[in-house]
Design an enzyme around this catalytic site. Structure first.
Site, short mmCIF file in Angstrom:
data_model
loop_
_atom_site.label_atom_id
_atom_site.label_comp_id
_atom_site.label_asym_id
_atom_site.label_seq_id
_atom_site.Cartn_x
_atom_site.Cartn_y
_atom_site.Cartn_z
N ASN A 10 10.83 5.97 -37.04
CA ASN A 10 9.37 5.91 -37.03
C ASN A 10 8.90 4.95 -38.15
O ASN A 10 8.99 5.27 -39.33
CB ASN A 10 8.85 7.34 -37.26
CG ASN A 10 7.34 7.40 -37.22
OD1 ASN A 10 6.66 6.49 -37.69
ND2 ASN A 10 6.83 8.48 -36.66
N LYS A 13 6.45 6.16 -40.87
CA LYS A 13 7.06 6.97 -41.94
C LYS A 13 7.81 6.09 -42.93
O LYS A 13 7.78 6.32 -44.13
CB LYS A 13 8.01 8.01 -41.33
CG LYS A 13 7.29 9.09 -40.53
CD LYS A 13 8.27 10.10 -40.00
CE LYS A 13 7.59 11.17 -39.18
NZ LYS A 13 8.54 12.10 -38.56
N ASP A 69 12.06 16.99 -41.79
CA ASP A 69 11.71 17.77 -40.61
C ASP A 69 10.40 18.48 -40.91
O ASP A 69 10.19 18.97 -42.02
CB ASP A 69 12.83 18.77 -40.29
CG ASP A 69 12.82 19.17 -38.82
OD1 ASP A 69 12.19 18.47 -38.00
OD2 ASP A 69 13.43 20.20 -38.49
N THR A 70 9.51 18.52 -39.91
CA THR A 70 8.17 19.10 -40.11
C THR A 70 7.89 20.10 -39.01
O THR A 70 8.30 19.92 -37.87
CB THR A 70 7.10 17.99 -40.06
OG1 THR A 70 7.32 17.09 -41.13
CG2 THR A 70 5.70 18.55 -40.17
N ARG A 178 3.36 15.91 -45.37
CA ARG A 178 4.40 14.88 -45.45
C ARG A 178 4.22 14.05 -46.72
O ARG A 178 5.17 13.72 -47.40
CB ARG A 178 4.32 13.99 -44.21
CG ARG A 178 5.51 13.05 -44.07
CD ARG A 178 5.51 12.32 -42.76
NE ARG A 178 5.64 13.19 -41.62
CZ ARG A 178 4.65 13.58 -40.83
NH1 ARG A 178 3.44 13.11 -41.00
NH2 ARG A 178 4.86 14.40 -39.83
#
Ligand code: IMP
Length: 196
Positions: A10, A13, A69-70, A178
């Site tokens: 991504n 990110k 990880d979210t 994040r």
């Protein structure tokens, strides 16, 4: 300059973490590292999934790396959808269907408390470290706003008065789970590297 592999493809990110690190580290995505594996997320905690991803990349490359990880954790649903947030309504990872399923699960429930939680797993010089970022808030009873992704239209962070989907990226970042986890990672790396 130290190179770290970020276990993601991504680009947003990757850009965000490069920015947080003041471009003082060389951060490369999986694609840029030439890694084409599809990393599984088989565990039932964010911590274990994040660790698994960075261990897989470390075993493949021997290099320092990190992953994240979210999940959205809803109090009245005992923390669901949690690790299953992306796939809550099925493997196709459809954000609209996920939101519909969440609204049905919360129908008639007055406790709307929820939080986004991000866990970053870093493998640095052979040791694993974890960093957590939490954004508390509430789940709306219908969608509001057009920006963002995932559950953004249904989530109002505490103190905001509007949903994540009604915010610019900059505004969302002042609340974002994040962003908080990323800031902790950046602080750790800058301190370790004597660049603070
Ligand atoms: P990931 O681990 O960042 O891929 O996040 C897993 C899932 O959680 C995503 O597919 C989204 O459904 C949800 N999610 C993560 N972060 C956010 C966010 O900032 N806003 C809305 N949904 C999110």
């Amino acid at each position: 300059m130290d190179t770290l592999i970020f276990a993601t493809n991504n680009e947003n990110k990757v850009r965000e973490i490069r920015h947080a690190l003041n471009n003082q580290f060389h951060i490369i995505s999986l694609k840029e590292a030439g890694i084409l594996v599809d990393i599984p997320e088989p565990h039932d905690t964010l911590e274990d999934n994040a660790r698994e991803k960075s261990l897989v990349i470390h075993q493949l490359t021997g290099k320092d790396c990190f992953s994240e990880d979210t999940g959205l954790e809803v109090e009245a649903l005992d923390g669901a959808p949690g690790v299953l947030s992306a796939r809550y309504a099925g493997p196709e990872q459809d954000a609209s269907k996920n939101m519909e399923k969440l609204l049905s699960a919360l129908e008639g429930i007055t406790n709307r408390k929820a939080r986004f939680r991000t866990v970053i797993s870093l493998i640095y010089h052979g040791k694993e470290y974890q960093f957590e970022g939490i954004c508390p808030g509430v789940i709306l009873d219908k969608k509001q706003g057009e920006q963002g992704f995932g559950y953004d239209p249904l989530f109002i962070p505490d103190g905001a008065g509007k949903s994540f989907a009604d915010m610019s990226m900059e505004e969302k970042n002042t609340y974002s789970h994040r962003k908080k986890a990323t800031a902790k990672l950046a602080e750790f790396l800058m301190t370790r590297h004597g660049k603070n």
